[in-house]
Design an enzyme around this catalytic site. Sequence first.
Site, short mmCIF file in Angstrom:
data_model
loop_
_atom_site.label_atom_id
_atom_site.label_comp_id
_atom_site.label_asym_id
_atom_site.label_seq_id
_atom_site.Cartn_x
_atom_site.Cartn_y
_atom_site.Cartn_z
N GLY A 100 0.81 -1.21 0.00
CA GLY A 100 0.00 0.00 0.00
C GLY A 100 0.85 1.26 0.00
O GLY A 100 0.42 2.31 -0.50
N GLU A 123 2.47 -8.05 -1.66
CA GLU A 123 1.21 -8.64 -1.18
C GLU A 123 1.15 -10.14 -1.43
O GLU A 123 0.62 -10.90 -0.62
CB GLU A 123 0.01 -7.96 -1.86
CG GLU A 123 -0.27 -6.54 -1.38
CD GLU A 123 0.55 -5.47 -2.09
OE1 GLU A 123 1.57 -5.81 -2.74
OE2 GLU A 123 0.18 -4.29 -1.98
N1 T1G Z 1 2.32 -4.00 9.04
C1 T1G Z 1 2.52 -4.17 10.35
N2 T1G Z 1 3.71 -4.39 10.90
C2 T1G Z 1 4.76 -4.43 10.07
C3 T1G Z 1 4.63 -4.27 8.69
C4 T1G Z 1 3.34 -4.04 8.17
N3 T1G Z 1 3.13 -3.86 6.85
N4 T1G Z 1 5.85 -4.38 8.13
C5 T1G Z 1 6.70 -4.60 9.14
N5 T1G Z 1 6.04 -4.62 10.31
C6 T1G Z 1 6.61 -4.80 11.67
C7 T1G Z 1 7.28 -6.15 11.85
O1 T1G Z 1 6.32 -7.13 12.24
C8 T1G Z 1 8.24 -5.83 12.96
O2 T1G Z 1 7.53 -5.80 14.18
C9 T1G Z 1 8.67 -4.39 12.66
O3 T1G Z 1 7.66 -3.86 11.80
C10 T1G Z 1 10.01 -4.29 11.95
O4 T1G Z 1 9.99 -5.17 10.83
C11 T1G Z 1 -3.35 -2.40 0.40
C12 T1G Z 1 -2.89 -5.37 1.04
C13 T1G Z 1 9.39 -3.03 6.02
C14 T1G Z 1 11.28 -4.20 4.87
O5 T1G Z 1 4.39 -6.97 3.14
O6 T1G Z 1 9.09 -6.37 4.31
O7 T1G Z 1 -0.01 -3.26 1.67
O8 T1G Z 1 8.69 -7.66 15.30
O9 T1G Z 1 11.71 -6.81 11.66
O10 T1G Z 1 14.11 -6.03 8.68
O11 T1G Z 1 -2.27 -3.63 -1.32
O12 T1G Z 1 9.20 -5.52 7.67
O13 T1G Z 1 9.31 -5.30 15.78
O14 T1G Z 1 7.09 -6.19 16.53
O15 T1G Z 1 10.88 -6.88 9.27
O16 T1G Z 1 13.92 -3.51 8.97
C15 T1G Z 1 2.49 -5.22 2.28
C16 T1G Z 1 6.39 -6.28 4.91
C17 T1G Z 1 1.34 -5.19 3.22
C18 T1G Z 1 5.77 -5.24 4.07
C19 T1G Z 1 11.36 -3.77 7.37
N6 T1G Z 1 3.69 -4.88 2.97
N7 T1G Z 1 7.47 -5.73 5.71
O17 T1G Z 1 12.29 -4.82 7.56
O18 T1G Z 1 12.32 -4.95 10.12
S1 T1G Z 1 -0.16 -5.66 2.44
C20 T1G Z 1 4.58 -5.80 3.37
C21 T1G Z 1 8.77 -5.89 5.39
C22 T1G Z 1 -0.65 -4.26 1.63
C23 T1G Z 1 -2.16 -3.18 -0.01
C24 T1G Z 1 -1.91 -4.31 0.88
C25 T1G Z 1 9.80 -5.50 6.39
C26 T1G Z 1 10.43 -4.12 6.15
P1 T1G Z 1 8.19 -6.26 15.54
P2 T1G Z 1 11.25 -6.08 10.45
P3 T1G Z 1 13.25 -4.81 8.83
#
Ligand code: T1G
Length: 725
Positions: A100, A123
Amino acid sequence: MAAFSYICDSVAVITMSNPPVNALSSALIRAVQKAVEEAIGDFAVEAIVIRGDKGKFSAGADIREFNRLERGPPLVSLIDLIEDSKKPVVAAIEGVALGGGLELALGCHYRIAHAQAYVGLPEVLLGLVPAAGGALRLPRLIGISATLSMITTGKYVQAREALKLGIVDKVVGENTVDEAIQLAKKVIGQPLGSRQLSTLPVQCPPNVEAFLDEAMVKVKKQFRGAQSPLACVEVLRAAVQLPYLEGKKKERELFQFLYTTDQTRAQQYAFFAEREVAKWTLPSGASWKTASPQPIRTAAVIGLGTMGRGIVISLVKAKIPVIALEQDKKQLDIGSKAVMSLLDREILKMEQLGHTEATNSLGLVQFTLDYGKLRDVDIVIEAVFENMALKKEIFRHLSGICKPEAFLCTNTSGLDIDEIASVTDRPQMIVGTHFFAPAHIMKLLEVVRGSCTSSTSISTAMQLAKNLGKIGVLVGNCPLFVGNRLMLPYIQQAIFLVEEGNKVEEIDRALEGFGFAMGPFQMMDLAGLDTLWRCHVEHGLTRPEQSTGTSNHCCGSKRYSPLLGILSEKLRFGQKSGQGWYKYEKPGGRKAMSDPWLHNFLSEYRDAHNFKTQYITQEEIIEWCLYVIINEGFKALEDGIASGPEDIDVIYTNGYGWPKHTGGPMYYASLVGLPVVLTKLEKYYEANPDIPDLKPSMFLKKLVAYGNLPLKEWQFHLGSQNCKL
Ligand code: T1G
Ligand code: NAD
């Protein structure tokens, strides 16, 4: 957590703030919407810049809210509002713009990115499709082919590549927000029509339907059993065939469908499990929070065979200088050539992505036969033959040479870490770092704790995993650790099924249908039948003197199969010799072909040993093979070797090709229902009392006694008294 807005000359800057990654929670979306509306309505504002707080644009929808949202994220209307704005909106992308987050940036009229930033639509990795116009706007910007590759794999694209693809307009080395403000000022008053992506035509190749049909076939093969990659192709088809607004409806439909599936729940579980495993705790109370990792500035790798080569590349990619040591000149020549050729390939890939400094990596490896050169390194990773006497000799030697602060690690697949540590002057600094082949590609690192390993050593190894871009999972010290310990019964079970008349190809097909990248027999051919046989012998799973077989296939009261040994004696080692369970076009070939010789041989073997033929269905093949992994997983939990079901699942989905859309073996067991798994194991064990791997674990029985408990509650019933970490 509000979107804070300030005005710099005539440019309003809106900052999205929701630590740690500015995930677009409902509250944040509402706040940004309000700020954008205010900016649009404010006469003093002529342009808008949107940025993320603390150097991160946004990681997309807030995944933690997924189970609470009933109608999906209301992000779409915010993005439409931005795109429709008559005042230009510029996205200042630092850190990440994912899911998003990128969709929001695509709604902006211009995008500027910091050179270190990443963008992507991941996603699909959560079992979903982009839900806020990403798969509709992106092909209008960069074309169908590039979009397809991004949305079906979920890969992250670095700023420079994003610039080449046309996703961002400019890449800057510093002051991203200032640059975005300057750009915003420059474009005030300019027509925005060509910048409103939803209004543009999709960029298609001439034969786009055929292209998409072909893509569908490829994606089905590549992501066996997973629904979301197929849905991604369908959204793209909608982008091509339908006007934007109708495409949006189709996108919504597909998203809503996926949103309720077991697959997306499994993949969300896998996402959080991969982050949970970093938060280790020892029975002493020491944990990831209290222990301090030591910096690793230099490393050494001993042994440049299959594993050592990949480990060197991994370290170099993380910019850690490595001294690579071999046993003699001949092996050093072979090893160094192999490392340099792998490195050349990696450099080429990095240069294609715009990393002009990539060639500097060449200077980071030094090859040697001289142990003296290891005197000052911070860490040594040993990757010589799997032989205890040899490993002990090397560790004794290292102990006398390396500086006292150096960590000494072994890449053993399952030998006793304590025995290795016992010959050193620093047992507290001995750690198992179990990489997976190919080590520069596979994401998993099993970090094995011996009984003396200190929390600082664990913390350092876990941090090293992160620095290498891998997922470290802490496990206890037992024969074969966690991953291989669960793998052995799987392999044995698959071979027993062949003895009973089932075809190698059928078993592989069944497991591939389940979602494994390759079935057990192709996997054995890849690993080497001789290597696996040695492993069976070493772990007392057979009687070596009977390798060529008599009719008595029991080791004690345990059934075993001599087939791996017999095939190895016939020099059928698998891919490396050009024949194993399959035949290959040449030694080292990869295309597995059914082998009539093997079928004849197996049929004679079955007759000679009076095996009763028991053909089973695909579903039963899956149960027989997977339930022994699951059962052993429960035993590993019971023994305190793995600290939780999440750890086992992360190991299996990242190291053994277990399909992520089923969450991993333990999550899958919870999905099937523990009572079902138990009943099946009991039935199979009753029919086969000579296969103890089928004997249900006590822990599984205990959990079933409480009903069908959700996975999160299993740990509570285990207690921590058994923990061997
Ligand atoms: N939502 C909630 N929490 C998230 C998050 C997210 N999207 N992304 C990361 N976190 C939390 C994670 O659980 C951890 O929490 C902390 O942030 C640090 O993450 C409308 C349907 C951004 C590259 O799939 O790839 O958008 O363990 O340990 O190595 O179409 O997190 O500390 O409690 O991974 O520096 C799509 C996934 C959503 C992004 C950072 N987005 N995130 O990496 O730290 S669906 C994703 C990542 C969507 C739209 C739709 C990575 C990062 P805690 P981390 P990092
Ligand atoms: P390999 O046979 O491919 O390579 C071992 C290398 O060690 C050879 O190049 C050999 O010359 C070198 N060597 C032997 N004695 C040495 C010495 N005294 N000093 C320096 N170098 C020496 O083995 P591999 O497959 O790379 O396995 C290495 C280790 O990694 C083993 O412990 C193995 O169990 C483990 N492992 C292997 C895999 C795999 O898939 N191959 C996976 C995980 C772990």
